[in-house]
Design a protein around this motif. Structure first.
Motif, short mmCIF file in Angstrom:
data_model
loop_
_atom_site.label_atom_id
_atom_site.label_comp_id
_atom_site.label_asym_id
_atom_site.label_seq_id
_atom_site.Cartn_x
_atom_site.Cartn_y
_atom_site.Cartn_z
N GLU A 52 3.51 16.18 -9.32
CA GLU A 52 4.03 14.97 -8.68
C GLU A 52 2.89 14.20 -8.00
O GLU A 52 2.84 12.97 -8.06
N ILE A 53 1.96 14.94 -7.39
CA ILE A 53 0.81 14.28 -6.76
C ILE A 53 -0.03 13.57 -7.83
O ILE A 53 -0.45 12.42 -7.66
N ILE A 54 -0.24 14.24 -8.97
CA ILE A 54 -1.01 13.64 -10.08
C ILE A 54 -0.29 12.37 -10.59
O ILE A 54 -0.92 11.30 -10.73
N ALA A 55 1.02 12.48 -10.79
CA ALA A 55 1.80 11.31 -11.27
C ALA A 55 1.71 10.16 -10.27
O ALA A 55 1.53 9.00 -10.65
N GLY A 78 -1.40 4.70 -8.57
CA GLY A 78 -2.14 4.02 -7.50
C GLY A 78 -1.67 4.40 -6.11
O GLY A 78 -1.99 3.74 -5.12
N ILE A 79 -0.88 5.48 -6.02
CA ILE A 79 -0.42 5.95 -4.71
C ILE A 79 -1.46 6.92 -4.16
O ILE A 79 -1.89 7.82 -4.88
N LEU A 91 0.86 -1.19 0.00
CA LEU A 91 0.00 0.00 0.00
C LEU A 91 0.90 1.23 0.00
O LEU A 91 1.81 1.34 0.80
N SER A 92 0.65 2.14 -0.95
CA SER A 92 1.49 3.35 -1.03
C SER A 92 0.66 4.60 -0.76
O SER A 92 -0.40 4.78 -1.38
N LEU A 93 1.15 5.43 0.18
CA LEU A 93 0.45 6.65 0.58
C LEU A 93 1.35 7.86 0.35
O LEU A 93 2.57 7.77 0.53
#
Ligand code: SAM
Length: 246
Positions: free
Chosen positions: A206-209, A214-215, A166-168
């Motif tokens: 960077e947030i969009i990428a 799936g992060i 799981l990536s946050l």
């Protein structure tokens, strides 16, 4: 009792032979003598209580008195992808993160990092980081050394993290989801990747990428945490939620 991580091959049966900087540490810094005892950690989770037998110019020889499996590692493996920070702040994140129970650190070159390029991260600096992680793990009684990866570009980091667990990505402008909800909604994962931005935070691209990989962007609440605090606060909350922090 003093604890030291050592190369596993230094232990053969109940005989131990130590060489290198540890000899100086034991003989000259700690002024230990034959008969004194210390705990040696072989990074496999085993602790070896040993008694010093001989100390000479090049080597320290010891014998294993007792060994046992250490149950100090968290059940959840958190990897902290931390934006490269100015000055000593990164040292601080490594020391405190190791104490708390983070299992791996990835220094990340993000768009707003003050550090210009990966080449700017000198070998002296990464060697110092290695030492900080080892000393903090010995002090905290960790059974295994957290892994310190080579610095990575943000694009490579989100690709790597996207492959497992799981990536946050905590983002101070996130309004939909907060950490607690996400931890409760998503099935318990034993592999967690946590992305924390540098002093200036992450750029929106960077947030969009990251989201496209799936992060999951999450809020850590209404207060803006410093870059060197956010990762430790989030990791503590996750380990607490998973029952790994008391
Ligand atoms: N300019 C401040 C500084 O000097 O430290 C802010 C740093 S910035 C917010 C660093 C990182 O901390 C962000 O990229 C984000 O990952 C995390 N962060 C800090 N506060 C947060 C919050 N309330 N919610 C989500 N993430 C946060």
């Amino acid at each position: 009792m003093h604890r030291f991580f050592i190369p596993p091959k230094s232990i053969q049966g109940n005989r131990v032979v130590l060489r290198g900087t540890l000899v100086h540490q034991i003989r000259d810094v700690l002024r230990m003598k034959p008969g004194d005892q210390l705990i040696l950690l072989d990074n496999s989770g085993l602790a070896h209580q040993t008694e010093l037998v001989t100390i000479d110019r090049e080597t320290v020889r010891a014998r294993v008195i007792e060994k046992w499996k250490l149950e100090t590692e968290p059940s959840a493996r958190i990897t902290l992808y931390q934006g490269l920070l100015k000055g000593q702040k990164f040292d601080w994140v490594l020391q405190k993160g190791t104490e708390i129970g983070i299992c791996a650190f990835v220094p990340v070159l993000a768009a707003r990092c003050i550090v210009g390029s990966l080449n700017d991260v000198s070998a002296t600096r990464t060697e110092r980081w290695e030492r900080i992680v080892i000393e903090a793990a010995e002090q905290a009684g960790r059974a295994a050394l957290p892994h310190l990866h080579h610095p990575m570009l943000f694009a490579h980091a989100i690709e790597t993290a996207g492959r497992s667990g799981l990536s946050l990505i905590p983002w101070e402008e996130e309004r939909e989801r907060n950490l607690r909800e996400v931890l409760q909604d998503i099935p318990k994962s034993k592999e967690l990747n946590l992305f924390i931005g540098p002093e200036g935070g992450f750029a929106e691209e960077e947030i969009i990428a990251a989201r496209n990989r799936g992060i999951v962007p999450v809020s850590l609440g209404p207060r803006i945490l410093r870059a060197e605090t956010a990762g430790l606060a989030a990791a503590s909350a996750i380990l607490y939620e998973l029952g790994d922090l008391g």
